[in-house]
Design a protein around this motif. Structure first.
Motif, PDB file in Angstrom:
ATOM      1  N   VAL A  14       0.865  -1.173   0.000  1.00  0.00           N
ATOM      2  CA  VAL A  14       0.000   0.000   0.000  1.00  0.00           C
ATOM      3  C   VAL A  14       0.898   1.218   0.000  1.00  0.00           C
ATOM      4  CG1 VAL A  14      -1.836   1.241   1.197  1.00  0.00           C
ATOM      5  CG2 VAL A  14      -1.747  -1.263   1.324  1.00  0.00           C
ATOM      6  N   GLY A  15       0.743   2.090  -0.980  1.00  0.00           N
ATOM      7  CA  GLY A  15       1.505   3.332  -1.062  1.00  0.00           C
ATOM      8  C   GLY A  15       0.588   4.509  -0.805  1.00  0.00           C
ATOM      9  N   LEU A  16       0.987   5.370   0.123  1.00  0.00           N
ATOM     10  CA  LEU A  16       0.168   6.512   0.531  1.00  0.00           C
ATOM     11  C   LEU A  16       0.891   7.813   0.263  1.00  0.00           C
ATOM     12  CD1 LEU A  16      -0.683   5.134   4.093  1.00  0.00           C
ATOM     13  CD2 LEU A  16      -1.979   4.795   1.988  1.00  0.00           C
ATOM     14  N   ASP A  17       0.145   8.822  -0.170  1.00  0.00           N
ATOM     15  CA  ASP A  17       0.761  10.140  -0.295  1.00  0.00           C
ATOM     16  C   ASP A  17       0.849  10.771   1.101  1.00  0.00           C
ATOM     17  OD1 ASP A  17      -1.721  11.293   0.314  1.00  0.00           O
ATOM     18  OD2 ASP A  17      -2.079  12.015  -1.723  1.00  0.00           O
ATOM     19  N   ALA A  18       1.358  11.981   1.178  1.00  0.00           N
ATOM     20  CA  ALA A  18       1.598  12.638   2.471  1.00  0.00           C
ATOM     21  C   ALA A  18       0.327  12.839   3.288  1.00  0.00           C
ATOM     22  CB  ALA A  18       2.307  13.970   2.256  1.00  0.00           C
ATOM     23  N   SER A  19      -0.816  12.885   2.637  1.00  0.00           N
ATOM     24  CA  SER A  19      -2.077  13.070   3.363  1.00  0.00           C
ATOM     25  C   SER A  19      -2.792  11.748   3.654  1.00  0.00           C
ATOM     26  CB  SER A  19      -2.992  14.029   2.604  1.00  0.00           C
ATOM     27  OG  SER A  19      -3.324  13.493   1.344  1.00  0.00           O
ATOM     28  N   GLY A  20      -2.161  10.621   3.328  1.00  0.00           N
ATOM     29  CA  GLY A  20      -2.735   9.313   3.633  1.00  0.00           C
ATOM     30  C   GLY A  20      -3.678   8.771   2.579  1.00  0.00           C
ATOM     31  N   ILE A  21      -3.650   9.371   1.397  1.00  0.00           N
ATOM     32  CA  ILE A  21      -4.493   8.902   0.297  1.00  0.00           C
ATOM     33  C   ILE A  21      -3.790   7.740  -0.417  1.00  0.00           C
ATOM     34  CG2 ILE A  21      -5.606   9.527  -1.894  1.00  0.00           C
ATOM     35  CD1 ILE A  21      -6.822  10.874   0.623  1.00  0.00           C
ATOM     36  N   VAL A  22      -4.525   6.682  -0.722  1.00  0.00           N
ATOM     37  CA  VAL A  22      -3.955   5.503  -1.383  1.00  0.00           C
ATOM     38  C   VAL A  22      -3.623   5.836  -2.834  1.00  0.00           C
ATOM     39  CG1 VAL A  22      -4.321   3.107  -2.046  1.00  0.00           C
ATOM     40  CG2 VAL A  22      -5.285   3.960   0.112  1.00  0.00           C
ATOM     41  N   VAL A  23      -2.359   5.634  -3.183  1.00  0.00           N
ATOM     42  CA  VAL A  23      -1.874   5.845  -4.544  1.00  0.00           C
ATOM     43  C   VAL A  23      -1.490   4.503  -5.176  1.00  0.00           C
ATOM     44  CG1 VAL A  23      -0.091   6.989  -5.927  1.00  0.00           C
ATOM     45  CG2 VAL A  23      -1.067   8.153  -3.941  1.00  0.00           C
ATOM     46  N   VAL A  24      -0.998   3.585  -4.353  1.00  0.00           N
ATOM     47  CA  VAL A  24      -0.562   2.259  -4.805  1.00  0.00           C
ATOM     48  C   VAL A  24      -1.282   1.209  -3.962  1.00  0.00           C
ATOM     49  CG1 VAL A  24       1.407   0.673  -4.890  1.00  0.00           C
ATOM     50  CG2 VAL A  24       1.716   3.068  -5.536  1.00  0.00           C
ATOM     51  N   TYR A  25      -1.838   0.198  -4.620  1.00  0.00           N
ATOM     52  CA  TYR A  25      -2.520  -0.896  -3.924  1.00  0.00           C
ATOM     53  C   TYR A  25      -2.354  -2.130  -4.796  1.00  0.00           C
ATOM     54  CZ  TYR A  25      -6.127  -2.723  -0.737  1.00  0.00           C
ATOM     55  OH  TYR A  25      -6.817  -3.405   0.236  1.00  0.00           O
ATOM     56  N   ASN A  26      -1.466  -3.028  -4.405  1.00  0.00           N
ATOM     57  CA  ASN A  26      -1.158  -4.132  -5.316  1.00  0.00           C
ATOM     58  C   ASN A  26      -2.238  -5.213  -5.307  1.00  0.00           C
ATOM     59  OD1 ASN A  26      -0.454  -5.546  -2.928  1.00  0.00           O
ATOM     60  ND2 ASN A  26       1.372  -6.441  -3.854  1.00  0.00           N
ATOM     61  N   ALA A  27      -2.180  -6.076  -6.306  1.00  0.00           N
ATOM     62  CA  ALA A  27      -3.188  -7.119  -6.492  1.00  0.00           C
ATOM     63  C   ALA A  27      -3.222  -8.085  -5.318  1.00  0.00           C
ATOM     64  CB  ALA A  27      -2.926  -7.875  -7.798  1.00  0.00           C
ATOM     65  N   THR A  28      -2.069  -8.378  -4.734  1.00  0.00           N
ATOM     66  CA  THR A  28      -2.024  -9.296  -3.594  1.00  0.00           C
ATOM     67  C   THR A  28      -2.835  -8.732  -2.438  1.00  0.00           C
ATOM     68  OG1 THR A  28       0.163 -10.045  -4.265  1.00  0.00           O
ATOM     69  CG2 THR A  28      -0.506 -10.531  -2.001  1.00  0.00           C
ATOM     70  N   GLU A  29      -2.650  -7.461  -2.130  1.00  0.00           N
ATOM     71  CA  GLU A  29      -3.406  -6.849  -1.033  1.00  0.00           C
ATOM     72  C   GLU A  29      -4.887  -6.770  -1.369  1.00  0.00           C
ATOM     73  OE1 GLU A  29      -4.267  -5.472   2.672  1.00  0.00           O
ATOM     74  OE2 GLU A  29      -2.527  -6.542   1.911  1.00  0.00           O
ATOM     75  N   HIS A  31      -6.595  -8.810  -3.169  1.00  0.00           N
ATOM     76  CA  HIS A  31      -7.126 -10.164  -3.012  1.00  0.00           C
ATOM     77  C   HIS A  31      -7.236 -10.547  -1.535  1.00  0.00           C
ATOM     78  CE1 HIS A  31      -7.836 -14.411  -3.671  1.00  0.00           C
ATOM     79  NE2 HIS A  31      -6.826 -14.671  -2.870  1.00  0.00           N
ATOM     80  N   MET A  32      -6.173 -10.332  -0.776  1.00  0.00           N
ATOM     81  CA  MET A  32      -6.157 -10.742   0.633  1.00  0.00           C
ATOM     82  C   MET A  32      -7.154  -9.946   1.473  1.00  0.00           C
ATOM     83  SD  MET A  32      -4.079 -13.259   0.636  1.00  0.00           S
ATOM     84  CE  MET A  32      -3.622 -13.582   2.303  1.00  0.00           C
ATOM     85  N   ALA A  33      -7.306  -8.667   1.177  1.00  0.00           N
ATOM     86  CA  ALA A  33      -8.227  -7.826   1.942  1.00  0.00           C
ATOM     87  C   ALA A  33      -9.661  -7.932   1.425  1.00  0.00           C
ATOM     88  CB  ALA A  33      -7.766  -6.374   1.897  1.00  0.00           C
ATOM     89  N   GLY A  34      -9.818  -8.461   0.217  1.00  0.00           N
ATOM     90  CA  GLY A  34     -11.149  -8.564  -0.372  1.00  0.00           C
ATOM     91  C   GLY A  34     -11.704  -7.219  -0.800  1.00  0.00           C
ATOM     92  N   LEU A  35     -10.808  -6.318  -1.177  1.00  0.00           N
ATOM     93  CA  LEU A  35     -11.214  -4.982  -1.616  1.00  0.00           C
ATOM     94  C   LEU A  35     -10.775  -4.751  -3.052  1.00  0.00           C
ATOM     95  CD1 LEU A  35     -10.143  -2.960   1.540  1.00  0.00           C
ATOM     96  CD2 LEU A  35     -12.457  -3.652   0.902  1.00  0.00           C
ATOM     97  N   ASP A  36     -11.653  -4.200  -3.857  1.00  0.00           N
ATOM     98  CA  ASP A  36     -11.328  -3.887  -5.240  1.00  0.00           C
ATOM     99  C   ASP A  36     -10.348  -2.718  -5.283  1.00  0.00           C
ATOM    100  OD1 ASP A  36     -12.394  -2.091  -7.840  1.00  0.00           O
ATOM    101  OD2 ASP A  36     -12.070  -4.242  -8.179  1.00  0.00           O
ATOM    102  N   ARG A  37      -9.281  -2.884  -6.025  1.00  0.00           N
ATOM    103  CA  ARG A  37      -8.251  -1.848  -6.118  1.00  0.00           C
ATOM    104  C   ARG A  37      -8.839  -0.506  -6.562  1.00  0.00           C
ATOM    105  NH1 ARG A  37      -2.724  -3.136  -8.858  1.00  0.00           N
ATOM    106  NH2 ARG A  37      -3.999  -4.846  -9.558  1.00  0.00           N
ATOM    107  N   ASP A  38      -9.731  -0.522  -7.530  1.00  0.00           N
ATOM    108  CA  ASP A  38     -10.306   0.727  -8.037  1.00  0.00           C
ATOM    109  C   ASP A  38     -11.130   1.459  -6.978  1.00  0.00           C
ATOM    110  OD1 ASP A  38      -9.135   0.331 -10.514  1.00  0.00           O
ATOM    111  OD2 ASP A  38     -10.884  -0.706 -11.327  1.00  0.00           O
TER     112      ASP A  38
END
Length: 104
Positions: A14-29, A31-38
């Protein structure tokens, strides 16, 4: 590392910008979290995606420490049964993103 290579890693990224907004979310995460990347990209990670990490052990570390490379044993509790993981928290003042690596 480009997105296809990140998606092949055996752990969540998980990659976050300085304000904590998700910029990077890989396919493994995703799948494991059960959350759609988009649905996660562009969203506040600690407020809307992983509220269970919005505490002094994780979120506050990114606010308090400009340079961070720490492995933290942790238990994820949101949207799932409690799951023991290891988090690697990464931040550097010279880098545009902070990272949380999640090993289940």
């Amino acid at each position: 590392m480009d997105a296809p290579d990140r998606d092949q890693l055996p752990f969540g990224v998980v990659g976050l910008d300085a304000s904590g907004i998700v910029v990077v979310y890989n396919a493994t995460e995703a799948h494991m979290a059960g959350l759609d990347r988009d649905a996660v990209i562009g969203v506040s990670f600690f407020d809307a995606v992983a509220q269970c990490m919005n505490n002094f052990m994780v979120a506050q570390r990114f606010e308090d420490e400009a340079l961070l490379d720490e492995i933290v044993p942790y238990v994820l509790t949101l949207r799932m049964r409690p799951t023991r993981v290891r988090l690697r928290l990464l931040a550097a003042p010279t880098e545009p993103l902070n990272y949380i690596l999640i090993e289940r």
